[in-house]
Design an enzyme around this catalytic site. Structure first.
Site, mmCIF file in Angstrom:
data_model
loop_
_atom_site.group_PDB
_atom_site.id
_atom_site.type_symbol
_atom_site.label_atom_id
_atom_site.label_comp_id
_atom_site.label_asym_id
_atom_site.label_seq_id
_atom_site.Cartn_x
_atom_site.Cartn_y
_atom_site.Cartn_z
ATOM 1 C CG ASP A 35 -2.155 0.806 1.086
ATOM 2 O OD1 ASP A 35 -2.042 2.009 0.816
ATOM 3 O OD2 ASP A 35 -3.246 0.223 1.214
ATOM 4 C CG ASN A 36 0.142 4.761 -2.472
ATOM 5 O OD1 ASN A 36 -0.904 4.536 -1.868
ATOM 6 N ND2 ASN A 36 0.192 5.464 -3.579
ATOM 7 C CB ALA A 118 -10.850 -4.539 -6.764
ATOM 8 C CE1 TYR A 149 -12.371 3.416 -8.233
ATOM 9 C CE2 TYR A 149 -14.715 3.411 -8.722
ATOM 10 C CZ TYR A 149 -13.630 2.871 -8.063
ATOM 11 O OH TYR A 149 -13.804 1.785 -7.239
#
Ligand code: UDP
Length: 327
Positions: A35-36, A118, A149
């Protein structure tokens, strides 16, 4: 020597990613979490750091991804995922859904891993059919505020399917509908944390538009079970996972008022651009292929989620902008 299967989960410190980490740890996998921390929060996974079968890397998957050793599975869950997030960080949203997935597809090829991505009900845009089956191609505005998105996720599906078709990569695509539960960010702008946060702080509840738009809310444990089943199925086409129990946003607001016992009133504000008027998953495929359907009612799920939000530090509840982005 342990023979644990090894799984990389991107977006691991986020809402869904962290619940997936928990599930795969429970199933005795070796979990490599990445994760960032732009929208993720280490508090969601800090309970896992002491485990020998858990490791964490603070890394942006839009940059080259390196993982040592074998890798059996990859779950790509890294992405800003609420309308407010993608308005604030549109370029990162596009990059993680394009450059990020490209890196992970390359990694999956090199390691011969199975990769699950996802995707989202946003690929259907502002749908003209209801409920939405997987065969529906959608009604997306590519240059509207949600375009960053929606189009990133659509591209992500396309490139994943291309690697499946042309390279024979094992891939799975889950289209996730509105999901809720503990570890959602109270300030992520989504309707459920927005209403509960407002109720707890003693503010009026903001319904956008006239509240006649519909959504269908799935409790996170049900979603995780659906994803788990999809990963181990042999089905490479997209599958909707969500709860078909549809409700208008106005009715939903009234449910939250009842649940929280707040005396505040509903105020109606402007409907955001391209806000979908209706959304409800057709889950026939998930039922037939995965033998899956949601088990947790909205009443049960909302109670658990409300208790979670109430347990957060007061400072975080009262300050809407608390810890907005870690960077
Ligand atoms: N919404 C609302 N009040 C809020 C936040 C959201 O009425 O304070 C509405 C929003 O306009 C949308 C629905 O609730 O119609 C769900 O919004 P959310 O951001 O949770 O996700 P979406 O399903 O739109 O991606």
């Amino acid at each position: 020597m342990t023979s644990r299967k090894r799984i990389l989960i991107t977006g691991a410190a986020g809402f869904l990613g962290s619940h997936l980490c928990d599930r795969f740890i429970k199933e005795d996998f070796h979990v490599i979490a990445m994760d960032n921390l732009i929208t993720g929060d280490l508090r969601n996974i800090e309970h896992l750091f002491k485990l020998e079968n858990f490791e964490f890397y603070n890394h942006d998957v839009s940059k080259y991804v390196y993982v040592s050793g074998d890798l059996d599975y990859i779950l790509h869950f890294a992405s800003p995922a609420s309308p407010i997030d993608y308005l604030k960080i549109p370029i990162q949203t596009l990059k993680v859904g394009s450059l990020g997935i490209h890196n992970l597809l390359g990694l999956a090829r090199a390691k011969k891993s199975r990769l699950l991505i996802a995707s989202t009900s946003e690929v259907y845009g502002d749908p003209t059919v209801n409920p939405q089956p997987e065969e529906y191609w959608g009604n997306v505005n590519p240059v509207g505020p949600r375009g960053v998105y929606d189009e990133a996720k659509r591209f992500q599906e396309a490139i994943t399917m291309a690697y499946h078709t042309f390279h024979g990569l094992e891939t799975r695509i889950v289209r996730i509908f509105n999901t809720y539960g503990p570890r959602m960010r109270l300030n992520d702008g989504r309707v459920l944390p927005a209403f509960i946060g407002q109720a707890i702080r003693g503010e009026d509840l903001t319904v956008f538009g006239d509240g006649s738009q519909t959504r269908s809310f799935c409790y996170v444990d049900d979603l995780v079970e659906g994803i788990y089943r999809l990963l181990f199925s042999d089905y490479a086409q997209p599958v909707n996972i969500g709860n078909p129990d549809k409700i208008t946003i106005k009715e939903f607001c009234e449910e939250i008022i009842k649940l929280t016992g707040t005396n505040q009133k509903i105020i109606y504000t402007e409907l955001p651009t391209d806000d979908p008027k209706q959304r409800q998953p057709d889950i026939s495929k998930a039922k037939a292929i995965l033998n899956w359907e949601p088990k947790v009612s909205r009443a049960e799920g909302l109670k658990i989620t409300y208790d979670y939000f109430k347990s957060l530090p007061e400072q975080e509840i009262m300050h809407k902008d608390f810890k907005y982005y870690n960077k």
